[in-house]
Write a protein that holds these residues in place. Structure first.
Motif, PDB file in Angstrom:
ATOM      1  N   GLY A  86     -67.862 -11.890  40.042  1.00  0.00           N
ATOM      2  CA  GLY A  86     -67.182 -13.201  40.503  1.00  0.00           C
ATOM      3  C   GLY A  86     -67.436 -14.277  39.937  1.00  0.00           C
ATOM      4  O   GLY A  86     -67.977 -15.212  40.360  1.00  0.00           O
ATOM      5  N   THR A 106     -63.921 -10.839  37.551  1.00  0.00           N
ATOM      6  CA  THR A 106     -63.091 -11.713  38.808  1.00  0.00           C
ATOM      7  C   THR A 106     -62.028 -10.777  39.158  1.00  0.00           C
ATOM      8  O   THR A 106     -61.354 -10.288  38.394  1.00  0.00           O
ATOM      9  CB  THR A 106     -62.969 -13.196  38.101  1.00  0.00           C
ATOM     10  OG1 THR A 106     -62.058 -13.594  39.616  1.00  0.00           O
ATOM     11  CG2 THR A 106     -61.899 -13.041  37.160  1.00  0.00           C
ATOM     12  N   SER A 151     -70.106 -16.057  44.928  1.00  0.00           N
ATOM     13  CA  SER A 151     -68.849 -15.124  45.048  1.00  0.00           C
ATOM     14  C   SER A 151     -69.171 -13.870  45.849  1.00  0.00           C
ATOM     15  O   SER A 151     -68.202 -13.484  46.619  1.00  0.00           O
ATOM     16  CB  SER A 151     -68.794 -14.560  43.586  1.00  0.00           C
ATOM     17  OG  SER A 151     -69.984 -14.312  42.985  1.00  0.00           O
TER      18      SER A 151
END
Ligand SMILES: C[S@@+](CC[C@H](N)C(=O)[O-])C[C@H]1O[C@@H](n2cnc3c(N)ncnc32)[C@H](O)[C@@H]1O
Length: 260
Positions: free
Chosen positions: A43, A66, A113
């Motif tokens: 993330g 991501t 994240s």
């Protein structure tokens, strides 16, 4: 983007310095040795933590993943400007279904994240992270964490919590007990939970100023704020209120390693 880490004698008004310090703090917690070569950033956003990693360990490699395509393009542009393209590999993908082999990482971290994974215990994220880590290798997860189930919050706190999740597009914040349980189930040991709430507080205090200056800038440019942006900005304010409920919510970092 994430919150910053304050340590004396930093100047609390200097946000960039605190942001970089947070990256360093998380990466240092992995205690990388000479033989640790490949690290995953799960993330990675615009890859600011990866760029800090590249400065700290030019001889190693970080793979940032991501799920948002434009972030990859923007992050590559930023990496090129810093001339650190070779150290950082950016991958479009889902951290609940990682395109990496079992036991392939010498370390892994997730900075603000893991909260995007469905479920309070973030089971799908934890399972994948533990799958790709080599036995004996370390992980670090830094995020805002619930310390008790949100169903038990009093009505105003519950309202703020729901608005924050909506504004920041989060299914829920991770529950520390649930995540620790999942880590154990997936073969983690030496699990340590560190409370960073006071370290993060100075950068949280930036939120109202950042929000007001952003809104003023947009107004001066004649732009209207859409509902998504308004929700995001509202969440920044409500986060201050939420952060005051230390029994319910804290900014934590969980570290540990996969059993050998
Ligand atoms: C708040 S940002 C943090 C970015 C970065 N870690 C940092 O600290 O600058 C959250 C990031 O998680 C990513 N993310 C959310 N869900 C994801 C998923 N299922 N797989 C991979 N990345 C994901 C988002 O795309 C975003 O880049």
């Amino acid at each position: 983007m994430h919150f910053g880490y304050y340590r004396f004698p930093m100047i609390p008004l200097w946000r960039e310095q605190m942001l970089d310090a947070m990256n360093r703090y998380v990466i240092e917690s992995l205690k990388l040795g000479d033989s640790d070569k490949i690290v995953y950033d799960l993330g990675c956003g615009l890859a600011a933590p990866c760029r800090t990693f590249a400065k700290m360990y030019p001889e190693k490699k970080v793979k940032g993943i991501t799920i948002v395509e434009w972030q990859i393009q923007k992050a590559r542009e930023l990496n090129r400007q810093k001339n650190i393209d070779g150290i950082i590999e950016l991958i479009l993908g889902d951290y609940t279904n990682l395109p990496f082999d079992d036991n392939s990482a010498d370390a892994a971290y997730a900075l603000e994240s893991a909260c995007h994974c469905p479920g309070d215990d973030k089971a799908a994220f934890v399972k994948e992270m533990m799958r790709v880590l080599k036995p004996g290798k370390k992980f670090a997860i830094a995020d805002g964490f619930l310390k008790r189930p949100s169903e038990k919050f009093y009505p105003l706190l519950k309202y703020c919590y729901n608005e924050i999740c909506k504004g920041w597009a989060l299914p829920s914040f991770p529950n520390v007990n649930g995540v620790v349980e999942q880590l154990k189930l997936n073969g983690a040991e030496n699990i340590k939970v560190t409370d960073l709430s006071f370290r993060v507080a100075p950068s949280v205090m930036h939120a109202p100023f950042t929000v007001v200056s952003f809104v003023l800038k947009k107004m001066l440019q004649g732009e209207k704020l859409n509902s998504v942006r308004i929700g995001h900005l509202k969440a920044c304010f409500l986060g201050l209120f939420m952060g005051m409920h230390r029994g319910s919510f804290s900014y934590l970092m969980i570290t540990g390693n996969k059993k050998s």
